[in-house]
Structure formats: C-alpha cells, structure tokens
Design an enzyme around this catalytic site. Structure first.
Site, PDB file in Angstrom:
ATOM      1  N   TYR A 204       0.836  -1.200   0.000  1.00  0.00           N
ATOM      2  CA  TYR A 204       0.000   0.000   0.000  1.00  0.00           C
ATOM      3  C   TYR A 204       0.870   1.249   0.000  1.00  0.00           C
ATOM      4  CZ  TYR A 204      -4.152  -2.683   1.434  1.00  0.00           C
ATOM      5  OH  TYR A 204      -5.200  -3.565   1.502  1.00  0.00           O
TER       6      TYR A 204
ATOM      7  N   ARG B 132      -2.602 -11.936   4.277  1.00  0.00           N
ATOM      8  CA  ARG B 132      -3.970 -11.587   3.843  1.00  0.00           C
ATOM      9  C   ARG B 132      -4.195 -12.075   2.415  1.00  0.00           C
ATOM     10  NH1 ARG B 132      -7.438  -8.011   5.213  1.00  0.00           N
ATOM     11  NH2 ARG B 132      -8.732  -9.795   4.787  1.00  0.00           N
TER      12      ARG B 132
ATOM     13  N   TYR C 107      -0.456 -10.040   0.948  1.00  0.00           N
ATOM     14  CA  TYR C 107       0.642  -9.440   1.715  1.00  0.00           C
ATOM     15  C   TYR C 107       0.684  -9.994   3.136  1.00  0.00           C
ATOM     16  CZ  TYR C 107      -3.071  -6.206   3.257  1.00  0.00           C
ATOM     17  OH  TYR C 107      -4.232  -5.668   3.732  1.00  0.00           O
TER      18      TYR C 107
ATOM     19  N   HIS D 281     -10.648  -3.189  -0.844  1.00  0.00           N
ATOM     20  CA  HIS D 281     -11.517  -2.595   0.180  1.00  0.00           C
ATOM     21  C   HIS D 281     -12.615  -1.786  -0.501  1.00  0.00           C
ATOM     22  CE1 HIS D 281      -8.846  -3.316   3.697  1.00  0.00           C
ATOM     23  NE2 HIS D 281      -7.869  -3.224   2.807  1.00  0.00           N
TER      24      HIS D 281
ATOM     25  N   HIS E  82      -7.303  -8.691  -1.864  1.00  0.00           N
ATOM     26  CA  HIS E  82      -8.640  -8.109  -1.652  1.00  0.00           C
ATOM     27  C   HIS E  82      -8.659  -6.657  -2.084  1.00  0.00           C
ATOM     28  CE1 HIS E  82      -6.367  -7.230   2.040  1.00  0.00           C
ATOM     29  NE2 HIS E  82      -7.046  -6.105   2.064  1.00  0.00           N
TER      30      HIS E  82
END
Lengths: 244, 192
Positions: free
Chosen positions: A114, A163, A153, A168, A166
C-alpha cells in the site's frame, strides 16, 4: 408503550434489521486487533428516527472531489500487474438498485504493497499506482472500476500470516443504517480459508464476499473481468404501528 | 413474500484506509455561506487499554441549523435545506488518536410521534480491529432539551453522560467528545 413506537415519520420507512448471522461479531479473537477494540456492552437497540433513516446521499463531487473509475490511469506510465475490470451492482434485499450512491475503493498494488507510511512490507511501490478510486452507481445500481489485481501481503496477526488478495470497498446506500465497509476477495485464493478477518463469518456467509470471474466483462486483449454485487439492507414495508 | 437477497457482510476498514477515504477538508462541514453557530467537536478514540487508536476513521452526519437533513426523505416543509451545508464529514485520527470537526450546532429534529429530539450529531467509527462500524450520538451539554430526548431516555442513566459533549476551556464553541471502544468508560453504541 414506548413513545418511540408512535406515528411513523411521514413518507419515511425504516430498514429491515440485519439478517441474523449475516454480520461478523465485534470480538473475534483469532483476529487479534479485535481483542482490545471490540465493545463489551451490547448496543442499545433503538427504533430509528429521521437521524438514522437519512444519511449522505448526494453532492459527492462537491464533498470529495471528482470521480475516479480507472485506477490505472493518471500516471506517467502503466502500473505493473494484471489489469482487471471489477463491476457489478449495488442492490437492496428486494433486488432494487441502489442508485446514485457513492462507492469508494482502495487497495494494495500488484506486489501487495500500500502507498501508506505504516505499510513496511518490503515489496516495491509502483510509481504508476496509488490504489484509490470512487464512482457513483448509475440508475441501475451499476458500478465499474478498472484497476490491477492486488497482491497478497504479510501481516503481523500471527506467525506467517498473509492476507488474501482483496479490494476494500466503502458504500453508503440511502441511510446511516445501510453504510457498509467491506472487502472483496478473488475466486480460488487459498488464503481465504485461513484468513482470520474473512473467517469472522462462517464459510457460506464468508463466500458472499468472493467475486466471480466474468468472461462477459473481460476486455479482449486488455483485462480480466470480475463480477461482484453488493446487497444492502432493504426497506421494511411494515409500518411501525403494526409492529408488536 | 418473496425471498430476500442475502446481505453483504461487513469487514474491517483495516490500517491503510488513509490512501482512499479521507479527502482534503473532509472534517470541515462549513463554508462562509453556511447558516448557523460555528462549533468545533474534537476528541480522542481510545481502546480497551486506554491507548489512542491511531488508525480510526470518524464520520459525522447531522441536520443543519434549522434541524433539516440534506436528504430527500426529510420532506418537512417547515424546515429548509441550507444549500451551503451537506451535513457529512470524515476525519482520520492522528498519531495521538485525535479527531476534530468544524461544523455548526444542529437544530432539533423530530422523533416519531410528534415529539422532538434534542440537537445531536450522528457519529460513526471505523477502525482496524472493528469488523463492523460503531454508531453513537453526540449531544451537547447545557441543553435543556436533553432531558426529554427519547433516545437519551433509553440509555441507562449512569451511561448517559458518555453521549454528551462538554465544552473545552478553549472556548464555549469547542466541544470534547471522546470515544472509548471498550472497558469501564465504554461509549454507548446504538443498533437499529
């Protein structure tokens, strides 16, 4: 009889209660961050008033700025990764479209990183990808984003925790009661089965958050299509005075 | 009755929402043209150990100074929409768990049954570790209407004060409203 069970506000109907079992608990110990953040007292149940039956419902551009439906655009070059189209509809429980409602997304890049100072995962940033978008649903409740497939990640929840990939999502719907923040997963991802966040819900409910591959929205030579519909709480047709 | 579609479950907003959700000026609901008394609401989000929650997202939704919501279903004709006030704001907490909003004091809004609710602001919290949103209400101290408010009346008297913002020494128009997610001083959260 409680004073709240009086006459309904003219022209305003309430929303159905959450479907039993459709939402995760606040405390889910295998997701460690819930342990000190989950409220321990039960919520106070209220009959909704105009304050709960309304919510931000327009003026999105004035509030937030211009829409951004293509997360791969606006940079000097092309982002690295697998280009995808994610699209679908926002519906209520009665399959009515939720129109002109804001959908916001944010996500990691293809390497699972991110653009955030607290993401210290040693994977590369992509100078051509930020990972945020927002669009309004159309008159049929449809939305569509062009982006890249996010990577999985690691996180620090437990030893060797990862995780699943995905995106969000943040949705409003017509009222505070329909406000929803969730995550959309990808079909066939082996990490879904072992993810404490997704598994705060039993498998059948969890799997409602998994998108499906969609050849119809796949762009030839350009991008794979994934389809995902959202279902928000619907209207309760029963007037308040008829409730027990 | 036909079968209902199954609703989409909620998931946490996670620790990295700041790349997508906050927008510049999101915590300022007023412009020079907005009608009403300017107020500031500030507070800290705290966890069950009393530690600041540095990755929470706080949203507010409120009526304008006349008690009217900028929403198509607020159809009352005796209260007017203020074109310079949408009533929605968003603020991420900082490294000390603090949030703040610059807004106006809302007017009273109706309750079912022809009664009135005391002036209040809806407040929603999202955070890493919260699998669902939390909803509370911000009322204001020294407001006589609080005594007859039907929602405050549903809350145990010992917990009611947690819904009341207090003025700060900084000034009469600056209110503090802390949000305690868990523990002895836990905030009052609503479901409906």
């Amino acid at each position: 009889m409680s004073p709240l069970h009086g006459r309904e506000m003219p022209g305003v109907t309430r929303y159905r209660p959450e479907q039993p079992g459709s939402q995760p608990p606040y405390l889910h110990e295998s997701y460690r961050s819930t342990v000190k953040r989950a409220p321990l007292a039960a919520p106070v149940i209220i009959t909704p008033t105009l304050s709960e039956l309304t919510g931000p419902s327009g003026g999105w551009e004035r509030l937030m700025g211009p829409a951004c439906a293509d997360l791969t655009a606006g940079h000097r070059g092309e982002p690295i990764g697998e280009r995808i189209v994610v699209s679908g509809r926002v519906l209520d429980e009665d399959a009515r479209p939720v129109r002109n409602s804001m959908i916001e997304i944010w996500q990691a890049n293809a390497a699972g990183r991110y653009v955030h100072e607290r993401d210290v995962h040693p994977a590369p940033l992509d100078p051509n990808f930020v990972g945020m978008g927002r669009v309004e649903t159309d008159d049929d409740g449809r939305y569509r984003f062009v982006t890249i497939k996010p990577g999985a990640y690691p996180w620090r929840n437990h030893e060797n925790a990862w995780r699943p990939a995905h995106i969000h999502y943040s949705l409003f719907g017509p009222a505070i009661g329909t406000r929803l923040v969730t995550q959309m997963y990808f079909p066939g991802d082996p990490l879904i089965e072992i993810d404490p966040i997704a598994n705060a819900l039993p498998p059948a409910v969890r799997d409602r958050m998994v998108s499906r591959f969609d050849l119809d929205t796949t762009l030839p030579d350009i991008a794979l299509g994934y389809h995902f519909d959202f279902v928000l709480r619907g209207r309760d047709a029963t007037p308040l005075e008829e409730r027990a | 009755m036909s079968r209902l579609l199954e609703t989409t479950p909620s998931q946490t907003v996670g620790p990295f929402f700041a790349i997508g959700l906050p927008w510049t000026g999101g915590n300022t609901l007023v412009s020079p043209e907005t009608l009403g008394e300017r107020i500031e609401i500030r507070g800290q989000v705290l966890d069950g150990d009393g530690l600041p929650v540095i990755d929470a997202l706080v949203e507010i939704w409120q009526a304008n100074a006349a008690g009217k919501y900028a929403h198509p279903e607020d159809r009352r004709e005796d209260a007017l929409v203020d074109p310079a006030f949408l009533g929605f704001g968003r603020c991420a907490t900082d490294a000390d768990g603090q949030y703040r909003f610059y807004t106006i004091r809302p007017g009273a809004v109706p309750a079912p049954g022809g009664r009135m609710q005391a002036p209040h602001i809806m407040l929603i919290v999202f955070a890493r570790g919260l699998l669902q949103k939390l909803i509370t209400r911000v009322y204001f101290e020294s407001t006589p209407e609080n005594a007859g408010d039907p929602i405050l009346g549903l809350v145990d008297a010992t917990r009611r004060e947690r819904l009341i913002a207090r003025t700060e020494p900084a000034g009469a128009a600056v209110y503090r409203f802390n949000i305690v997610l868990q523990g002895e001083d836990e905030s009052v959260f609503f479901a409906f």
